[in-house]
Enzyme design. Structure first.
Site, PDB file in Angstrom:
ATOM      1  N   CYS A  76      79.456  48.808  13.059  1.00  0.00           N
ATOM      2  CA  CYS A  76      79.029  47.754  12.123  1.00  0.00           C
ATOM      3  C   CYS A  76      78.699  48.163  10.689  1.00  0.00           C
ATOM      4  O   CYS A  76      79.351  47.750   9.732  1.00  0.00           O
ATOM      5  CB  CYS A  76      77.780  47.081  12.676  1.00  0.00           C
ATOM      6  N   LYS A 132      74.625  38.514   8.685  1.00  0.00           N
ATOM      7  CA  LYS A 132      74.116  39.868   8.950  1.00  0.00           C
ATOM      8  C   LYS A 132      74.362  40.802   7.768  1.00  0.00           C
ATOM      9  O   LYS A 132      75.504  41.033   7.384  1.00  0.00           O
ATOM     10  CB  LYS A 132      74.820  40.382  10.215  1.00  0.00           C
ATOM     11  N   HIS A 134      72.626  44.272   7.279  1.00  0.00           N
ATOM     12  CA  HIS A 134      72.788  45.584   7.914  1.00  0.00           C
ATOM     13  C   HIS A 134      73.087  46.701   6.915  1.00  0.00           C
ATOM     14  O   HIS A 134      73.826  47.642   7.228  1.00  0.00           O
ATOM     15  CB  HIS A 134      73.898  45.523   8.990  1.00  0.00           C
ATOM     16  N   LYS A 298      85.059  49.627  20.307  1.00  0.00           N
ATOM     17  CA  LYS A 298      84.060  49.907  19.267  1.00  0.00           C
ATOM     18  C   LYS A 298      83.473  51.314  19.455  1.00  0.00           C
ATOM     19  O   LYS A 298      83.165  51.704  20.583  1.00  0.00           O
ATOM     20  CB  LYS A 298      82.941  48.871  19.365  1.00  0.00           C
TER      21      LYS A 298
END
Ligand code: CA
Length: 467
Positions: A76, A132, A134, A298
């Protein structure tokens, strides 16, 4: 014809950058929609059958679908750092998933980096973000301080879809209040729908002048949560995790539809560039996503970790229903936004992304990149792709593997052991990677698990408690 139109238009855009805002009405709006942990095979235009995504698919029908569209990182936070700067995040040591710590003013997207929204704002764009962030939870890193006029979302790496609970707002911040331009808010219903309402509100509030909207949905990232009525719609899916995932993706698709409707209603859809992609490959185990036919998930430098659904739609200028197959990467979109805003190339030359518009108008142009690179864990895992060849290393003690993606998309046949190749692609890719890597910095903060372990140990020792 299209090329001529665009050249004329870009000529005007350059004039905007040099002369002021006289031609501002010509400049497109830019809407960057990011999904979180969406699998490669999990939208209709990628072949998905069990989750209808008509609105996301409409972007492919009205735009260009990329068959080799990549995220800049297999997870991410670093991908977001690349999107917000137009650079490989390794250039400034941003290679780990950042911990949620509002008390740490040193850990976030470095303040020395000029962000895409800062650049667009200076060029006269109104800038908004939902979802988001982040990229640091302390005050100096807040989106409102990094170029966004409007922010409605959360600062950590994920969020509960239903609940805000101050007493449980520790750890990774999954239940902290929603942040609305710095003010705490409860979630209005289901989070994905709440974020969509904020995005639509931002679009409706614009009254002339171009805008940039970064809609960073956290769906379908964990926790796996969806409203019952939507889960019921997917009762035919046997696997409960996949069923919840389907409901979450379906509501995300509704959100894309509402954003497109708001653009239509405002009469600006045709001259708005709408991009959609995922920030990394699907974590198939944790959220029920599907990366078929790619290998890995991922967190991996195999294709399943980095190749994502990727589409750009700009009806006023770009081909519709088109497919582009040369490799592109997430921060190309960032630099494309700057280019169409008329920001002179002299200001963006040091960025790594490439303006994709000329390439999409004239597929005969040479590919945007000679090679693309990925690096994680401080360099113990990495990958390089040039043409159809890809070299990757999965860990410090692993030998590099070579694949030819043209006939082996699933990275099943390592070619390093094969018959000697005429021009050794492994050596060439290794050399290119080393060259690229020379311009990078080591990670300047640890991953979130390691960070919390160290911090917790420090406090336990500080208060003299038993370990
Ligand atoms: Ca993600």
């Amino acid at each position: 014809m299209q090329v001529q139109l665009l050249n004329k238009s870009l000529g005007g855009l350059v004039a905007v950058g040099l002369l002021g805002t006289a031609l501002a009405a010509d400049r497109p709006n830019f809407v960057l929609i990011l999904a979180d942990d969406l699998g490669y095979a999990d939208v209709g235009f990628q072949g998905c059958r069990d989750i209808p995504t008509p609105h996301i698919d409409s972007l492919a029908a009205t735009g260009v679908r990329f068959t080799s569209g990549y995220a800049a990182h297999p997870f991410c936070s670093p991908t977001r750092a690349s999107l917000m700067t137009g650079r490989y995040q390794h250039r400034f040591g941003y290679e780990n998933n950042i911990a949620f710590d509002p008390q740490n003013p040193l850990m976030g997207l470095p303040l020395s980096e000029k962000t895409i929204p800062e650049r667009l704002k200076a060029a006269g764009y109104t800038t908004g973000m939902v979802g988001k962030w982040h990229l640091g939870a302390a005050h100096p890193f807040h989106p409102n301080r990094r170029g966004f006029d409007f922010f409605h979302g959360f600062l950590g790496g994920g969020h509960d879809y239903f609940s805000v609970n101050l007493r449980q707002a520790m750890g990774e911040g999954y239940q902290v209040p929603i942040d609305h331009n710095g003010k705490p808010r409860d979630i209005d219903g289901y989070l994905t729908e709440d974020l969509t309402r904020a995005a639509v509100g931002f679009i409706r509030s614009r009254s002339g002048g171009p805008f940039f909207l970064y809609a960073a949905y956290n769906a379908p990232h964990t926790p796996m949560q969806a409203p019952k009525e939507r889960l019921d719609r997917f009762a035919a899916i046997q696997n409960p995790r996949r069923r919840t995932y389907a409901a979450m993706v379906s509501i995300l698709d509704d959100g894309v539809g509402e954003i497109l409707s708001a653009l239509e209603a405002g009469g600006v859809r045709d001259n708005t560039i709408v991009c959609f992609l995922s920030d990394n490959g699907g974590p198939t185990q944790s959220n029920g996503s599907n990366n078929d036919p790619l290998r890995g998930a991922k967190g991996s430098v195999f294709e399943g970790g980095i190749r994502v659904p990727f589409v750009v739609s700009w009806p006023a200028r770009l081909p519709q229903g088109a497919v582009y197959s040369h490799p592109v990467i997430s921060h190309d979109l960032s630099v494309t936004a700057l280019a169409v805003a008329g920001i002179p190339e002299s200001e963006t030359r040091t960025l790594d992304g490439v303006n994709l518009v000329p390439h999409l108008l004239d597929p005969g142009l040479k590919p945007p990149h000679e090679a693309l690179f990925w690096r994680m864990n401080g360099g113990s895992a990495w990958a390089a792709r040039a043409g159809d060849w890809k070299l990757l290393q999965t860990g410090a003690n692993a030998a590099p593997n070579l694949y030819n993606l043209a006939d082996d998309l699933s990275e099943a046949r390592d070619r390093t052991e094969g018959p000697a190749l005429e021009a050794d692609p492994a050596a060439r890719l290794r050399m290119r990677f080393d060259q690229w890597n020379q311009g990078n910095r080591p990670p300047f903060f640890p991953g979130y698990r390691e960070y919390h372990e160290v911090k917790n140990k420090f406090y336990r020792e500080l208060i003299g408690g038993a370990d």
